[in-house]
Design a protein around this motif. Structure first.
Motif, PDB file in Angstrom:
ATOM      1  N   UNK A 118       0.817  -1.206   0.000  1.00  0.00           N
ATOM      2  CA  UNK A 118       0.000   0.000   0.000  1.00  0.00           C
ATOM      3  C   UNK A 118       0.854   1.260   0.000  1.00  0.00           C
ATOM      4  N   UNK A 119       2.069   1.198   0.542  1.00  0.00           N
ATOM      5  CA  UNK A 119       2.941   2.374   0.553  1.00  0.00           C
ATOM      6  C   UNK A 119       3.341   2.786  -0.871  1.00  0.00           C
ATOM      7  N   UNK A 120       3.401   1.801  -1.775  1.00  0.00           N
ATOM      8  CA  UNK A 120       3.746   2.094  -3.165  1.00  0.00           C
ATOM      9  C   UNK A 120       2.681   2.980  -3.822  1.00  0.00           C
ATOM     10  N   UNK A 121       1.435   2.838  -3.382  1.00  0.00           N
ATOM     11  CA  UNK A 121       0.347   3.651  -3.934  1.00  0.00           C
ATOM     12  C   UNK A 121       0.626   5.131  -3.700  1.00  0.00           C
ATOM     13  N   UNK A 122       0.951   5.486  -2.472  1.00  0.00           N
ATOM     14  CA  UNK A 122       1.217   6.889  -2.153  1.00  0.00           C
ATOM     15  C   UNK A 122       2.527   7.369  -2.780  1.00  0.00           C
ATOM     16  N   UNK A 123       3.501   6.469  -2.920  1.00  0.00           N
ATOM     17  CA  UNK A 123       4.765   6.834  -3.556  1.00  0.00           C
ATOM     18  C   UNK A 123       4.538   7.195  -5.026  1.00  0.00           C
ATOM     19  N   UNK A 124       3.722   6.401  -5.716  1.00  0.00           N
ATOM     20  CA  UNK A 124       3.424   6.680  -7.126  1.00  0.00           C
ATOM     21  C   UNK A 124       2.650   7.991  -7.267  1.00  0.00           C
ATOM     22  N   UNK A 125       1.686   8.214  -6.382  1.00  0.00           N
ATOM     23  CA  UNK A 125       0.932   9.468  -6.420  1.00  0.00           C
ATOM     24  C   UNK A 125       1.843  10.662  -6.156  1.00  0.00           C
ATOM     25  N   UNK A 126       2.810  10.505  -5.246  1.00  0.00           N
ATOM     26  CA  UNK A 126       3.759  11.583  -4.966  1.00  0.00           C
ATOM     27  C   UNK A 126       4.595  11.904  -6.198  1.00  0.00           C
ATOM     28  N   UNK A 127       5.041  10.873  -6.901  1.00  0.00           N
ATOM     29  CA  UNK A 127       5.818  11.090  -8.132  1.00  0.00           C
ATOM     30  C   UNK A 127       4.962  11.787  -9.188  1.00  0.00           C
ATOM     31  N   UNK A 128       3.703  11.379  -9.281  1.00  0.00           N
ATOM     32  CA  UNK A 128       2.805  12.018 -10.229  1.00  0.00           C
ATOM     33  C   UNK A 128       2.595  13.485  -9.915  1.00  0.00           C
ATOM     34  N   UNK A 129       2.395  13.803  -8.633  1.00  0.00           N
ATOM     35  CA  UNK A 129       2.211  15.196  -8.226  1.00  0.00           C
ATOM     36  C   UNK A 129       3.470  16.021  -8.501  1.00  0.00           C
ATOM     37  N   UNK A 130       4.628  15.422  -8.291  1.00  0.00           N
ATOM     38  CA  UNK A 130       5.891  16.124  -8.551  1.00  0.00           C
ATOM     39  C   UNK A 130       6.037  16.448 -10.033  1.00  0.00           C
ATOM     40  N   UNK A 131       5.723  15.473 -10.880  1.00  0.00           N
ATOM     41  CA  UNK A 131       5.798  15.707 -12.321  1.00  0.00           C
ATOM     42  C   UNK A 131       4.841  16.792 -12.776  1.00  0.00           C
ATOM     43  N   UNK A 132       3.653  16.803 -12.210  1.00  0.00           N
ATOM     44  CA  UNK A 132       2.666  17.826 -12.562  1.00  0.00           C
ATOM     45  C   UNK A 132       3.103  19.206 -12.089  1.00  0.00           C
ATOM     46  N   UNK A 133       3.691  19.287 -10.892  1.00  0.00           N
ATOM     47  CA  UNK A 133       4.184  20.564 -10.389  1.00  0.00           C
ATOM     48  C   UNK A 133       5.250  21.144 -11.311  1.00  0.00           C
ATOM     49  N   UNK A 134       6.148  20.282 -11.782  1.00  0.00           N
ATOM     50  CA  UNK A 134       7.187  20.730 -12.712  1.00  0.00           C
ATOM     51  C   UNK A 134       6.561  21.201 -14.024  1.00  0.00           C
TER      52      UNK A 134
END
Length: 385
Positions: free
Chosen positions: A158-174
């Motif tokens: 389940x921790x991988x779910x939030x890790x992937x979402x964090x990466x997605x949010x980072x890419x969108x912020x950039x």
């Protein structure tokens, strides 16, 4: 062709929406990682997220009117990255709750900024079409985000779910930070706030319609699963299929935004709200017929998407210089209605059943329908009657 900026806004809604919905299907997996915690206890984090989102939308959304919606969105996404990373690394439920609270603060600022930017980047005459594409982010979060998160929690963790979402949010912020083509913003000449937004002509009636509309949706949606599982004794899979049907209907409505641009908002509002009222009445009549309910869930998604498009566009056009504050009020009411709908519909469902809940939802749409019909030109109103 869909522009890069519209895709960035759609993706931002998808990531935010996925985080808001993801805890429910993975709650058992999360609980297993914390000593003495059950799945219901994990959902406390979701409740904190909702309250934090409402508080942030009320108090922080107007910042977008001062610094620009694109800068507000970048900052909110960066905060979301931190919150999701903390969620992925949470050693205890308390830390997870704090992380979701921080994510709620970010979401309450980001969502009004996204709707503001959707209005800014839309070409003249294609406002509803553009907004319709952006709103499909909610479909992505519901259909893809929630489904894939459950699979990922089982296969990886389940921790991988939030890790992937964090990466997605980072890419969108950039992506949002690097893009410069965000249209012309109308700057406020005085500081904006929820209080200044409440003085905008027409805002109070519009927000009352939002409250009724969102209560109708969240109240009925909350008890759709219990009705299918407990009242009709159908398997959990069927409840998931009903949610999928709603999400598909919501997504399929995206191209219909161009019809709003072509025929006008008032005409579209009358047709949409009348259709949504009929859907709720149909759900009441077919409450004991699972197959028909499934079909109506698709129609529900279609009508709700168009109705949401009309509501958001109408609010963004009330006062372009205060879009952030206005959309903050909208988001605040929306997230409060998640709680209000569940609370108010509970005795209805317990004592009178799902059909009664659907009838109340239909009644909640009638004021919006009446308001829309009253605004039509006299000739069109006579033809409609």
């Amino acid at each position: 062709m869909i522009s890069r900026n519209v895709l960035l806004l759609t993706g931002s809604i998808a990531v935010i929406g996925a985080n808001s919905l993801v805890l429910s299907p993975i709650a058992s997996s999360v609980a297993a990682s914390f000593s003495g915690v059950d799945a219901a206890g994990v959902m406390t984090a979701a409740a904190i997220y909702g309250l934090a989102t409402a508080a942030s939308a009320l108090t922080l959304a107007s910042v977008a009117d001062r610094i620009g919606a694109e800068r507000a969105l970048v900052r909110a996404l960066l905060i979301l990255v931190v919150a999701l990373a903390v969620a992925a690394l949470s050693p205890t439920l308390v830390v997870l709750c704090l992380a979701q609270g921080l994510a709620g603060l970010a979401a309450g600022t980001a969502l009004p900024a996204i709707y503001t930017l959707a209005a800014q980047v839309a070409e003249k005459g294609r406002e509803s079409e553009t907004l319709g594409v952006v709103l499909t982010g909610w479909t992505l979060s519901l259909v893809a985000g929630v489904s894939l998160s459950a699979v990922m929690a089982d296969i990886v963790h389940w921790r991988a779910v939030f890790a992937v979402l964090a990466l997605g949010a980072a890419g969108l912020a950039i992506g949002v930070g690097r893009s410069k083509a965000w249209g012309m913003a109308v700057r406020a000449t005085v500081p904006t706030s929820p209080l200044t937004a409440l003085r905008v002509p027409g805002i109070k009636a519009a927000l009352l319609n939002v409250a009724a509309y969102m209560t109708a949706f969240y109240g009925l949606y909350t008890y759709l699963g219990p009705h299918l599982g407990e009242s009709l004794r159908l398997p959990t899979t069927f409840a998931g299929l009903a949610t999928f049907a709603y999400g598909m209907g919501f997504g399929l409505a995206a191209p219909l935004g161009r019809l709003i641009d072509r025929y006008g908002m008032l005409t579209a509002a009358v047709v949409t709200f009348a259709g949504l009222t009929l859907v709720y009445l149909g759900m009441a009549a077919a409450s004991g017929m699972p197959a028909i309910l499934l079909v109506l869930c698709v129609a529900w998604g279609l009508a709700n998407h168009i109705g949401l498009n009309l509501i958001v566009r109408g609010l963004t056009e009330l006062d372009p210089s205060q879009r952030g504050a206005i959309m903050g009020l909208y988001s605040t009411i929306t997230y409060l209605c998640v709680f209000a709908g569940a609370l108010l519909y509970r005795p209805l469902f317990a004592y009178f059943g799902f059909a009664a809940c659907a009838l109340v939802s239909a009644a909640c749409i009638v004021p919006a329908l009446g308001w829309s019909f009253s605004r039509l030109p006299p000739r069109m109103a006579q033809e409609g009657s």
